[in-house]
Motif scaffolding. Structure first.
Motif, PDB file in Angstrom:
ATOM      1  N   GLU A 125      37.700  30.341  36.712  1.00  0.00           N
ATOM      2  CA  GLU A 125      37.397  31.720  37.116  1.00  0.00           C
ATOM      3  C   GLU A 125      38.532  32.561  36.539  1.00  0.00           C
ATOM      4  O   GLU A 125      39.696  32.318  36.841  1.00  0.00           O
ATOM      5  CB  GLU A 125      37.387  31.744  38.655  1.00  0.00           C
ATOM      6  N   GLU A 127      40.447  36.227  35.343  1.00  0.00           N
ATOM      7  CA  GLU A 127      40.621  37.676  35.480  1.00  0.00           C
ATOM      8  C   GLU A 127      41.267  38.232  34.209  1.00  0.00           C
ATOM      9  O   GLU A 127      42.082  37.559  33.578  1.00  0.00           O
ATOM     10  CB  GLU A 127      41.506  37.982  36.688  1.00  0.00           C
ATOM     11  N   GLU A 173      37.475  43.802  39.438  1.00  0.00           N
ATOM     12  CA  GLU A 173      38.459  43.180  40.336  1.00  0.00           C
ATOM     13  C   GLU A 173      39.349  44.242  40.988  1.00  0.00           C
ATOM     14  O   GLU A 173      39.103  45.441  40.886  1.00  0.00           O
ATOM     15  CB  GLU A 173      39.281  42.135  39.554  1.00  0.00           C
ATOM     16  N   GLN A 178      40.656  45.989  35.801  1.00  0.00           N
ATOM     17  CA  GLN A 178      40.609  44.523  35.846  1.00  0.00           C
ATOM     18  C   GLN A 178      39.195  44.035  36.187  1.00  0.00           C
ATOM     19  O   GLN A 178      38.548  44.592  37.088  1.00  0.00           O
ATOM     20  CB  GLN A 178      41.592  44.013  36.903  1.00  0.00           C
ATOM     21  N   GLU A 180      36.572  40.242  36.362  1.00  0.00           N
ATOM     22  CA  GLU A 180      36.634  38.791  36.541  1.00  0.00           C
ATOM     23  C   GLU A 180      35.323  38.172  36.083  1.00  0.00           C
ATOM     24  O   GLU A 180      34.255  38.742  36.295  1.00  0.00           O
ATOM     25  CB  GLU A 180      36.863  38.476  38.019  1.00  0.00           C
ATOM     26  N   ILE A 224      49.153  44.105  39.281  1.00  0.00           N
ATOM     27  CA  ILE A 224      48.258  43.094  39.856  1.00  0.00           C
ATOM     28  C   ILE A 224      48.075  42.005  38.805  1.00  0.00           C
ATOM     29  O   ILE A 224      47.813  42.312  37.641  1.00  0.00           O
ATOM     30  CB  ILE A 224      46.869  43.722  40.157  1.00  0.00           C
ATOM     31  N   GLY A 225      48.200  40.759  39.230  1.00  0.00           N
ATOM     32  CA  GLY A 225      48.129  39.666  38.266  1.00  0.00           C
ATOM     33  C   GLY A 225      46.718  39.348  37.814  1.00  0.00           C
ATOM     34  O   GLY A 225      45.737  39.623  38.516  1.00  0.00           O
ATOM     35  N   ASN A 226      46.634  38.771  36.619  1.00  0.00           N
ATOM     36  CA  ASN A 226      45.394  38.167  36.132  1.00  0.00           C
ATOM     37  C   ASN A 226      45.498  36.669  36.383  1.00  0.00           C
ATOM     38  O   ASN A 226      46.207  35.959  35.664  1.00  0.00           O
ATOM     39  CB  ASN A 226      45.239  38.373  34.623  1.00  0.00           C
ATOM     40  N   GLY A 227      44.789  36.181  37.384  1.00  0.00           N
ATOM     41  CA  GLY A 227      44.819  34.750  37.655  1.00  0.00           C
ATOM     42  C   GLY A 227      43.750  34.029  36.852  1.00  0.00           C
ATOM     43  O   GLY A 227      42.733  34.606  36.477  1.00  0.00           O
ATOM     44  N   ARG A 283      53.705  37.368  38.536  1.00  0.00           N
ATOM     45  CA  ARG A 283      52.420  37.283  39.256  1.00  0.00           C
ATOM     46  C   ARG A 283      52.563  36.484  40.561  1.00  0.00           C
ATOM     47  O   ARG A 283      51.988  36.863  41.579  1.00  0.00           O
ATOM     48  CB  ARG A 283      51.374  36.632  38.345  1.00  0.00           C
ATOM     49  N   ARG A 288      50.516  39.375  46.696  1.00  0.00           N
ATOM     50  CA  ARG A 288      49.748  39.684  45.479  1.00  0.00           C
ATOM     51  C   ARG A 288      48.445  38.877  45.431  1.00  0.00           C
ATOM     52  O   ARG A 288      47.848  38.741  44.375  1.00  0.00           O
ATOM     53  CB  ARG A 288      50.551  39.331  44.225  1.00  0.00           C
ATOM     54  N   TRP A 289      48.071  38.239  46.529  1.00  0.00           N
ATOM     55  CA  TRP A 289      46.893  37.360  46.535  1.00  0.00           C
ATOM     56  C   TRP A 289      47.095  36.225  45.541  1.00  0.00           C
ATOM     57  O   TRP A 289      46.147  35.701  44.957  1.00  0.00           O
ATOM     58  CB  TRP A 289      45.598  38.128  46.220  1.00  0.00           C
ATOM     59  N   ALA A 290      48.343  35.898  45.341  1.00  0.00           N
ATOM     60  CA  ALA A 290      48.685  34.797  44.440  1.00  0.00           C
ATOM     61  C   ALA A 290      49.656  33.895  45.202  1.00  0.00           C
ATOM     62  O   ALA A 290      50.362  34.347  46.096  1.00  0.00           O
ATOM     63  CB  ALA A 290      49.328  35.347  43.167  1.00  0.00           C
ATOM     64  N   ARG A 301      43.242  32.895  50.137  1.00  0.00           N
ATOM     65  CA  ARG A 301      43.461  33.310  48.749  1.00  0.00           C
ATOM     66  C   ARG A 301      44.948  33.524  48.432  1.00  0.00           C
ATOM     67  O   ARG A 301      45.298  33.967  47.341  1.00  0.00           O
ATOM     68  CB  ARG A 301      42.651  34.560  48.439  1.00  0.00           C
ATOM     69  N   ARG A 325      45.049  27.727  42.192  1.00  0.00           N
ATOM     70  CA  ARG A 325      45.282  29.143  41.909  1.00  0.00           C
ATOM     71  C   ARG A 325      46.610  29.424  41.199  1.00  0.00           C
ATOM     72  O   ARG A 325      46.957  30.579  40.976  1.00  0.00           O
ATOM     73  CB  ARG A 325      45.226  29.939  43.225  1.00  0.00           C
TER      74      ARG A 325
HETATM   75  N1  GLU Z   1      44.538  38.644  41.065  1.00  0.00           N
HETATM   76  C1  GLU Z   1      44.880  37.527  41.917  1.00  0.00           C
HETATM   77  C2  GLU Z   1      45.684  36.510  41.134  1.00  0.00           C
HETATM   78  O1  GLU Z   1      46.529  36.885  40.419  1.00  0.00           O
HETATM   79  C3  GLU Z   1      43.681  36.878  42.532  1.00  0.00           C
HETATM   80  C4  GLU Z   1      42.759  37.763  43.321  1.00  0.00           C
HETATM   81  C5  GLU Z   1      41.571  36.964  43.837  1.00  0.00           C
HETATM   82  O2  GLU Z   1      41.682  36.344  44.896  1.00  0.00           O
HETATM   83  O3  GLU Z   1      40.581  36.863  43.123  1.00  0.00           O
HETATM   84  O4  GLU Z   1      45.483  35.328  41.198  1.00  0.00           O
END
Ligand code: GLU
Ligand code: MG
Length: 420
Positions: A125, A127, A173, A178, A180, A224-227, A283, A288-290, A301, A325
């Motif tokens: 998955e 981003e 996103e 952003q 996904e 905001i990171g791109n995971g 990130r 940061r949801w990371a 998450r 993740r």
């Molecule tokens: N942008 C978040 C990351 O750097 C993830 C956000 C999500 O849960 O999809 O992993």
């Protein structure tokens, strides 16, 4: 103007960049057999281009052999088609080269089969930031953000399908500009091939529209990171899912617990492979949801490994999957997936268990430097990689660190944005 179709064959290398060579399509049959020539030092091309260090010098010849199963042929109106293959790096006597990233994953999958008779089902998955929309506050997850990307999303989905992938979703996103994309899971090497194609198709479509799809881990240090989240589950030789046991903690079967415990135990070192750039660690920050810990969480998450929710109770075991993740697109998908599998296999072999409830999980490294020190100190990882690839990888990443010496975080992010 006369024009003749060309085909490209590439390998997604240690920097996670697809590099290779082209040839006339008329030569395809011969090239599928003989490949194209390559030299050992090609694998040491840094993310930023130059070969900073190489143990191979200017000597030696290898072959990059296209794998027919990876064929991509996607036409574009009024422009050149995307026509490429991903390949294996072999020696001139056609044995797999020990530093080929695809071979690294293939060996990990063989070890999983040997240790427990299991295969891996997985999907990436991903981003990214699409530059074809204006940056506007409040557009997070918004229908308007989804609309403003215009024809990109639909052209992208069509390109993925034409390239042999099965698109699952495309969404706006959380970050500015952003988006996904997810695709259906596949087995064996294919998830990593698909991850590479998924990225390249986003770049290809954005390019045709005069824009970019940027997969860099984060565009600025406070952003905001791109995971890149890796969803996975395991199947036995009869194709039956083996991870799910609703009666146990985290709904993980005993075998699933061992596999995940292996990943958790090795996470501080795995980071050097799955979050392998200096910017990766901007990130991996709190809020940061990371992830910031080597932890497992149910539907969390913020966790390193998320136990994903089940939507169809009639087929819970088949649907049950976990999400790794701690990855981003500066990682080579073959190395990232392979390292996760190797760690899980180590957990199975040593019958590892998860930390007891209430016990703190170890923290993740806070920098590439720290992650590389963990990897260098991880004795089993030397066997996973093999001594040559292990030393090359560490050297390669240390040279990347040195190349960024003296830059501030914003400048470092900008360097990775140019590349990914
Ligand atoms: N942008 C978040 C990351 O750097 C993830 C956000 C999500 O849960 O999809 O992993
Ligand atoms: Mg997301």
């Amino acid at each position: 103007m006369l024009s003749e179709p060309l085909v490209f064959v590439g390998s997604c290398d240690l920097a996670g960049i697809v590099r290779g060579k082209g040839f006339p399509e008329a030569e395809l049959e011969r090239r599928l057999d003989k490949g194209v020539g390559l030299t050992h030092s090609n694998i040491m091309m840094s993310a930023f281009g130059p070969i900073h260090r190489t143990p191979f010098g200017t000597l030696g010849d290898l072959m990059l052999v296209p794998d027919p199963s990876t064929r991509v042929e996607v036409p574009f109106d009024g422009g050149t088609a995307e026509r490429f293959y991903l390949g294996d790096i072999c020696t001139t006597d056609r044995t797999p080269w020990e530093c080929c990233p695809r071979h690294f994953l293939r060996r990990a999958l063989a070890a999983l089969d040997e240790a427990a008779g299991l295969s891996l089902l997985a999907a990436f998955e991903q981003e990214f930031v699409y530059t074809g929309v204006e940056e506007r506050p409040g557009a997070t997850y918004a229908l308007d953000a989804w609309r403003r990307q215009g024809g990109f999303g639909e052209a992208y989905m069509a390109a993925l399908r034409a390239a042999g992938l099965v698109p699952d979703s495309f969404l706006p996103e959380y970050g500015a500009r952003q988006y996904e994309v997810t695709v259906a899971p596949t087995v064996g090497l294919r998830p990593a091939d698909a991850a590479v194609i998924q990225r390249e198709m986003a770049r290809a479509v954005a390019h045709r529209l005069g824009h970019r799809a940027i997969f860099a881990p984060i565009l600025n240090p406070d952003g905001i990171g791109n995971g890149t989240h890796i969803h996975f589950s395991l199947r036995d030789r009869a194709g039956r899912p083996v991870l799910y046991d609703p009666a146990r903690p985290y709904a993980l079967s005993p075998l699933g617990e061992r596999f995940i415990a292996g990943i958790i135990a090795h996470l501080p070192a795995l980071c050097a492979v799955t979050a392998p750039s200096v910017a990766s660690y901007y990130r991996l920050q709190p809020n940061r949801w990371a992830p910031v810990e080597a932890n497992l969480g149910i539907q969390d998450r913020g966790a390193a490994i998320r136990v994903c929710p089940l939507f169809d109770p009639r087929d819970a075991a088949a649907e049950f999957n976990l999400e790794y993740r701690v990855a981003d697109a500066s990682a080579c998908p073959y190395l990232a997936l392979g390292a996760v599998v190797w760690a899980g296999v180590d957990g199975i072999r040593r019958a590892l268990t998860l930390p007891a409830p209430g016990t703190a999980f170890p923290a993740l490294p806070r920098s590439l430097d720290a992650a590389l020190a963990n990897l260098a100190a991880c004795a089993p990882a030397r066997d996973w990689f093999g001594p040559l690839l292990f030393d090359c990888y560490l050297d390669f990443k240390r040279a990347e660190l040195a190349a960024l010496d003296g830059l501030n975080p914003a400048e470092i992010c900008a360097r990775y944005v140019e590349v990914y």
